[in-house]
Design a protein around this motif. Structure first.
Motif, PDB file in Angstrom:
ATOM      1  N   GLN A  61       0.853  -1.193   0.000  1.00 53.46           N
ATOM      2  CA  GLN A  61       0.000   0.000   0.000  1.00 53.46           C
ATOM      3  C   GLN A  61       0.884   1.237   0.000  1.00 53.46           C
ATOM      4  N   LYS A  97     -10.843   5.803   4.241  1.00 55.08           N
ATOM      5  CA  LYS A  97     -10.727   6.822   3.191  1.00 55.08           C
ATOM      6  C   LYS A  97      -9.428   7.577   3.436  1.00 55.08           C
ATOM      7  N   ASP A  99      -5.270   8.712   1.704  1.00 55.40           N
ATOM      8  CA  ASP A  99      -4.511   8.990   0.495  1.00 55.40           C
ATOM      9  C   ASP A  99      -3.573   7.820   0.218  1.00 55.40           C
ATOM     10  N   SER A 100      -4.061   6.852  -0.545  1.00 54.56           N
ATOM     11  CA  SER A 100      -3.225   5.689  -0.835  1.00 54.56           C
ATOM     12  C   SER A 100      -3.765   4.928  -2.032  1.00 54.56           C
ATOM     13  N   PHE A 101      -2.888   4.161  -2.655  1.00 59.78           N
ATOM     14  CA  PHE A 101      -3.296   3.162  -3.625  1.00 59.78           C
ATOM     15  C   PHE A 101      -2.478   1.907  -3.376  1.00 59.78           C
ATOM     16  N   ALA A 400      -2.158   5.719 -11.611  1.00 60.71           N
ATOM     17  CA  ALA A 400      -2.745   5.282 -10.343  1.00 60.71           C
ATOM     18  C   ALA A 400      -2.961   6.478  -9.418  1.00 60.71           C
ATOM     19  N   HIS A 404      -6.582   7.824  -8.251  1.00 58.83           N
ATOM     20  CA  HIS A 404      -6.833   7.931  -6.811  1.00 58.83           C
ATOM     21  C   HIS A 404      -7.326   9.331  -6.460  1.00 58.83           C
ATOM     22  N   LYS A 405      -6.675  10.349  -7.018  1.00 57.25           N
ATOM     23  CA  LYS A 405      -7.087  11.728  -6.740  1.00 57.25           C
ATOM     24  C   LYS A 405      -8.522  11.972  -7.187  1.00 57.25           C
ATOM     25  N   GLU A 407     -10.919   9.674  -7.535  1.00 51.05           N
ATOM     26  CA  GLU A 407     -11.836   8.908  -6.681  1.00 51.05           C
ATOM     27  C   GLU A 407     -11.971   9.536  -5.303  1.00 51.05           C
ATOM     28  N   ALA A 408     -10.897  10.155  -4.813  1.00 51.51           N
ATOM     29  CA  ALA A 408     -10.919  10.764  -3.484  1.00 51.51           C
ATOM     30  C   ALA A 408     -11.831  11.979  -3.432  1.00 51.51           C
ATOM     31  N   LYS A 415     -11.075   2.181  -4.366  1.00 52.87           N
ATOM     32  CA  LYS A 415      -9.633   2.031  -4.241  1.00 52.87           C
ATOM     33  C   LYS A 415      -9.007   1.709  -5.601  1.00 52.87           C
ATOM     34  N   VAL A 416      -7.769   2.144  -5.765  1.00 59.13           N
ATOM     35  CA  VAL A 416      -7.017   1.932  -6.997  1.00 59.13           C
ATOM     36  C   VAL A 416      -5.901   0.921  -6.731  1.00 59.13           C
TER      37      VAL A 416
END
Length: 447
Positions: A61, A97, A99-101, A400, A404-405, A407-408, A415-416
């Motif tokens: 992760q 929730k 900041d990660s992929f 990715a 992610h940005k 989707e956030a 999740k990505v």
């Protein structure tokens, strides 16, 4: 060399299909008479010999933190800090929730045969062995990770790899070019001749076969395996041990872009979808960099066959959108034709596509490296221990982050997951082409 036979938890399934899938007529007969569930179909499909003893892959992760300071000129990602959680708890990480992929570390599969190269050869090499092939002919660029992977895999098993590389021999052999030369029989081909790959491969295979040998395309082997009884296969294998047995040469397409390559990716998807890993219920967005596009199609097919709510985004690097869509349709058509699937309802929307093909964040001619991208790779490596290269895997990493940005910013964003396709030995070849870029790494370092 003996290969491990992949087994499945269901003893009933194993006994019912004990003749093994590479004698194929069993599967065809079954799906012709019984409508299998998705999981049953995939289990039967994957009941075969594999190159990799296990489909396992580490999943890490990547945590992100953005600085308020503007990125330094010519140093992309310099305003972002990364932290690698090498042992994530998926039940918590997927629900939070943050900041990660996630990244599937297929780059760790083998020191030389890693990433999607290992996955695409996973089902291919055992079929080559089962059909008493003596020589394998394939092709690629001067720094092709595919040709090196084929050379190593074949040499480990006593097969003779013949590699047709585009262009001229470099002054100094390095990276995948060096590995291809050490493990295989390399021939450099003029670019004008290489442009017609099919003719080039067939011509070289015919030359190797001479008057007594046989030349096969991989589709021929696959089709024969699906219609051949175990008895006939065993006789064929015994006959191969005779000293007067002629050479049998098989052609593997560039990048292993054959339908059998899809099976290794489907096997990976089945592994990742286990409940203690990514699971079967979570909506996920997968990201992968694409050369031939085979890996992306394999991932998407695996998700569809297993009924997973996973979406695959592929970063187009070596072809146009139309070219990748053509490849996607060809592979799916061949998959349905060879494996006689009775889950056609999964492919009702095939014309709409099963892969989201997108341009990379900073488009360019394939193979080119932009200023600052080596520093970005250095930045990622120093903060996470993960090596990406500017031609392939950096494009997936950037995508990715972008997904992610996006989707956030929405409620219920998903999740990505990035698939690391390996290929990092190609950095040595890039160092020869971009000497000025690499020399700058000596004076600059990641903060």
């Amino acid at each position: 060399m003996s290969m491990k036979v992949e087994s499945f938890p269901s003893k009933r399934a194993i006994s019912a299909f004990k003749r093994s899938f590479h004698s194929g007529h069993v599967l065809k007969q079954c799906v012709s008479n019984v409508k299998l569930s998705k999981e049953e179909f995939v289990s039967k499909l994957l009941d075969r010999r594999w190159t990799l003893p296990s489909p396992d892959a580490k999943i890490h992760q990547i945590m992100l933190s953005t600085s308020k300071v503007q990125p330094q000129p010519g140093r992309p990602l310099s305003d972002i800090s990364f932290w690698n959680n090498t042992n994530p708890c998926f039940s918590h990480s997927m629900a939070e929730k943050d900041d990660s992929f996630f990244i599937v570390r297929d780059d760790l599969l083998h020191p030389l045969i890693n990433g999607n190269k290992a996955r695409k050869l996973d089902a291919l090499i055992p079929l080559v062995e089962d059909h008493s092939v003596t020589d394998v002919v394939t092709c690629g660029g001067c720094q092709s990770a595919h040709t090196a992977a084929v050379a190593v895999s074949c040499s480990e098993r006593g097969l003779k790899p013949h590699l047709l590389l585009r262009g001229e021999q470099p002054e100094i052999l390095t990276g995948y070019n060096l590995m291809s030369t050490i493990y295989g029989n390399v021939t450099y081909v003029q670019r004008s001749l290489y442009a017609n790959r099919e003719k080039m491969l067939k011509s070289h295979a015919d030359y190797l076969a001479g008057s007594s040998g046989n030349v096969l395309r991989f589709d021929d082997i696959l089709e024969a395996s699906l219609n051949q009884s175990d008895g006939a296969l065993n006789l064929l294998q015994k006959d191969a041990n005779r000293s007067d047995h002629p050479r049998k040469i098989v052609i593997v397409n560039e990048g292993a872009g054959d339908v059998v390559a899809l099976l290794g990716l489907i096997r990976l998807v089945q592994y990742l979808s286990q409940n203690h890993l990514l699971g079967k219920e979570r909506v996920l967005k997968f990201v992968v960099d694409s050369g031939t596009g085979t890996t992306a199609v394999g991932l998407a097919l695996g998700a569809i066959c297993l009924g997973l709510p996973w979406e695959v985004t592929a970063v187009m690097l070596a072809d146009s959108y139309d070219g990748y869509r053509h490849q996607e349709k060809r592979l799916i058509s061949n998959f349905k034709r060879h494996f006689d699937t009775h889950i056609d309802h999964c492919f009702d929307d095939i014309d709409k596509g099963i892969v989201h093909w997108v341009e990379r964040c900073h488009p360019r001619k394939f193979g080119n490296v932009l200023e600052g991208e080596l520093e970005a790779c250095q930045h990622i490596a120093q903060q996470t221990g993960i090596l990406v290269d500017p031609v392939y895997t950096l494009s997936a990493w950037e995508m990715a982050m972008a997904l992610h940005k996006k989707e956030a910013e929405v409620e219920g964003g998903v999740k990505v997951v990035m698939l690391h396709t390996g290929g990092t030995l190609g950095m040595f070849g890039l160092a020869q082409r971009y000497k000025s870029y690499f020399s700058e790494l000596k004076v600059g370092s990641s903060s």
